[in-house]
Design an enzyme around this catalytic site. Structure first.
Site, mmCIF file in Angstrom:
data_model
loop_
_atom_site.group_PDB
_atom_site.id
_atom_site.type_symbol
_atom_site.label_atom_id
_atom_site.label_comp_id
_atom_site.label_asym_id
_atom_site.label_seq_id
_atom_site.Cartn_x
_atom_site.Cartn_y
_atom_site.Cartn_z
ATOM 1 N N PRO A 1 3.309 1.238 -6.269
ATOM 2 C CA PRO A 1 2.297 1.459 -5.191
ATOM 3 C C PRO A 1 1.097 0.208 -5.711
ATOM 4 O O PRO A 1 0.601 -0.263 -7.274
ATOM 5 C CB PRO A 1 1.754 2.333 -5.585
ATOM 6 C CG PRO A 1 3.230 3.079 -6.761
ATOM 7 C CD PRO A 1 3.634 1.965 -6.707
ATOM 8 N N GLU A 2 0.094 0.042 -5.374
ATOM 9 C CA GLU A 2 -1.125 -0.978 -5.139
ATOM 10 C C GLU A 2 -2.435 0.161 -5.375
ATOM 11 O O GLU A 2 -2.207 1.061 -5.125
ATOM 12 C CB GLU A 2 -1.442 -1.674 -4.063
ATOM 13 C CG GLU A 2 -0.408 -3.151 -3.975
ATOM 14 C CD GLU A 2 -0.689 -4.373 -3.149
ATOM 15 O OE1 GLU A 2 -1.873 -4.807 -4.074
ATOM 16 O OE2 GLU A 2 0.285 -5.011 -2.873
#
Length: 305
Positions: A2-3
């Site tokens: 996940p960013e």
């Protein structure tokens, strides 16, 4: 992994359930995740009230009433879900034992991968916040809230891409004299904290900058930011803000805490669009992919120069 926008939407999803609640019990179903859990972790957090949830780069920061903070990183496949124990009749309104919504890939439902459970209480009402992580690349730690900037996870981090600290002048000071490709420089967490591969590709496309361009080439001889660096700074702020607003990119198996998908992946201009026409008006280019530092870079070789 996940960013930053995904982590921010997780924070926003957890805050209504967690902020103000007391950790009645911390249930650790294994002694480690990616790294061993802190010694005495459960005893150190039980009985503490959660004052607030913050984000630093890709970390969740859970502030506790005794001045400590839980630091959590989702790794490759970690997720939190909020649920009510089926046997309880005084659970918080809106909590659910299921995870609603549609999934790009199933995530966070297999109880075998529920590794940490926070049993929370607020005014006699009970709910659980469950950390699920099939690959166990995520991790948790404890830190003193007043010393977060000195914590090993944080002390070398650069400016946030969501704050005013990220400016053309800041980037010029960090880029000056660098022969390193701008793509690699932007991914350096010591320069910008939490900026990942997806949004670097998108920001470079918006700014019309080729990913192999030397970072120092965007700085004028007197050390001031050039016009392209000013455009890049604006593009970074815009692409991150739009992704957060849309709920994160939700690539592969990432979901929000309520189980629904974000849809910013449908707005990507170049990322994962190899072979498609460049969406920039009047551009005749085709999106290409190259490998840089072991990661895929997507760009338009015609309008990114």
């Amino acid at each position: 992994m996940p960013e930053l926008p995904e982590v921010e939407t997780v924070r926003r999803g957890l805050a209504p359930a967690m902020e103000g609640a007391v950790i009645a019990r911390a249930e650790l179903r294994r002694p480690d995740l990616r790294f061993p859990l802190p010694e005495g972790f459960a005893a150190r957090v039980e009985g503490r009230r959660i004052l607030g949830l913050k984000r630093r780069a890709k970390y969740l920061v859970i502030d506790l009433s005794d001045g400590a903070a839980i630091l959590a990183h989702l790794g490759m496949s970690g997720s939190f879900r909020v649920e009510e124990p089926a046997v309880l009749t005084n659970a918080l309104p809106g909590s659910s034992g299921d995870t609603p919504g549609l999934f790009y890939l199933p995530r966070g439902k297999d109880a075998r991968h529920d590794h940490v459970v926070f049993h929370l209480e607020r005014e006699g009402r009970i709910l659980q916040v469950v950390y699920n992580d099939p690959r166990r690349f995520g991790f948790m730690d404890l830190a003193e809230g007043t010393a977060l900037d000195a914590h090993p996870f944080f002390r070398s981090l650069g400016e946030e891409p969501t704050g005013n600290g990220l400016s053309p002048d800041y980037l010029a000071a960090r880029f000056k004299g660098k022969g390193q490709p701008v793509k690699a420089t932007l991914l350096d967490q010591r320069v910008i904290a939490g900026l990942g591969n997806i949004y670097v590709c998108e920001a470079l496309w918006r700014a019309g900058i080729a990913p192999a361009t030397a970072a120092g080439a965007l700085v004028r001889g007197d050390g001031a930011p050039g016009a392209r660096l000013v455009a890049l700074n604006t593009a970074i702020h815009q692409v991150i803000a739009e992704a957060i607003e849309a709920g994160g990119s939700s690539l592969r198996d990432h979901i929000r805490t309520d189980g629904t998908l974000g849809y910013f992946q449908h707005r990507f201009s170049v990322y994962d669009r190899e072979g498609e026409a460049c969406p920039r008006p009047a551009c005749t280019g085709t999106v290409a992919r190259i490998a840089q530092g072991g990661r895929s870079t997507f760009f338009c070789p015609v309008c990114q120069t």
